[in-house]
Design a protein around this motif. Structure first.
Motif, short mmCIF file in Angstrom:
data_model
loop_
_atom_site.label_atom_id
_atom_site.label_comp_id
_atom_site.label_asym_id
_atom_site.label_seq_id
_atom_site.Cartn_x
_atom_site.Cartn_y
_atom_site.Cartn_z
N GLU A 35 0.84 -1.21 0.00
CA GLU A 35 0.00 0.00 0.00
C GLU A 35 0.87 1.26 0.00
O GLU A 35 0.59 2.22 -0.70
CB GLU A 35 -0.92 -0.01 1.22
N GLN A 39 0.99 4.22 -2.78
CA GLN A 39 0.82 5.63 -2.40
C GLN A 39 1.98 6.47 -2.91
O GLN A 39 1.78 7.61 -3.37
CB GLN A 39 0.68 5.75 -0.88
N LYS A 43 1.72 9.63 -5.42
CA LYS A 43 2.32 10.94 -5.14
C LYS A 43 3.23 11.38 -6.29
O LYS A 43 3.22 12.54 -6.70
CB LYS A 43 3.11 10.90 -3.83
N PHE A 63 -7.25 8.37 -5.86
CA PHE A 63 -6.32 7.30 -5.50
C PHE A 63 -6.93 5.94 -5.85
O PHE A 63 -6.25 5.06 -6.38
CB PHE A 63 -5.96 7.36 -4.02
N GLN A 67 -5.38 3.19 -8.41
CA GLN A 67 -5.16 1.78 -8.10
C GLN A 67 -5.83 0.88 -9.15
O GLN A 67 -5.24 -0.12 -9.57
CB GLN A 67 -5.72 1.43 -6.72
#
Length: 90
Positions: A35, A39, A43, A63, A67
């Motif tokens: 995860e 992330q 970013k 987000f 994914q």
């Protein structure tokens, strides 16, 4: 519309419509990422494409979409790997 195009392309790939890939393409499998790693990719995506979102809720939605895109990329690349391996056997 984009989802339909992707689904059609993936179905074409699965059915054997794509036999080989250009050598400059790199097949990436994002399925094993933590995860935190996803992330970090998100970013970096925001920085690379100058993305900013209004609030935490919108960021969470974006987000989630990011994914899902990573999963589609992985699925497509696996399809390419399978079809190019099958072509090599012929």
């Amino acid at each position: 519309m984009l989802r339909l195009l992707f689904a059609a392309g993936l179905a074409h790939c699965i059915s054997g419509g794509i036999r080989a890939e250009p050598t400059f393409l790199q097949k990436i499998d994002y399925s094993g990422l933590s995860e935190a790693a996803v992330q970090d990719l998100f970013k970096q995506y925001q920085v690379d494409f100058e993305k900013s979102y209004a609030d935490v809720a919108e960021t969470a939605i974006r987000f989630d979409a990011f994914q899902q895109s990573l999963q589609r990329i992985t699925d497509y690349n696996r399809c390419l790997l399978y079809t190019s391996d099958a072509a090599d056997e012929e």
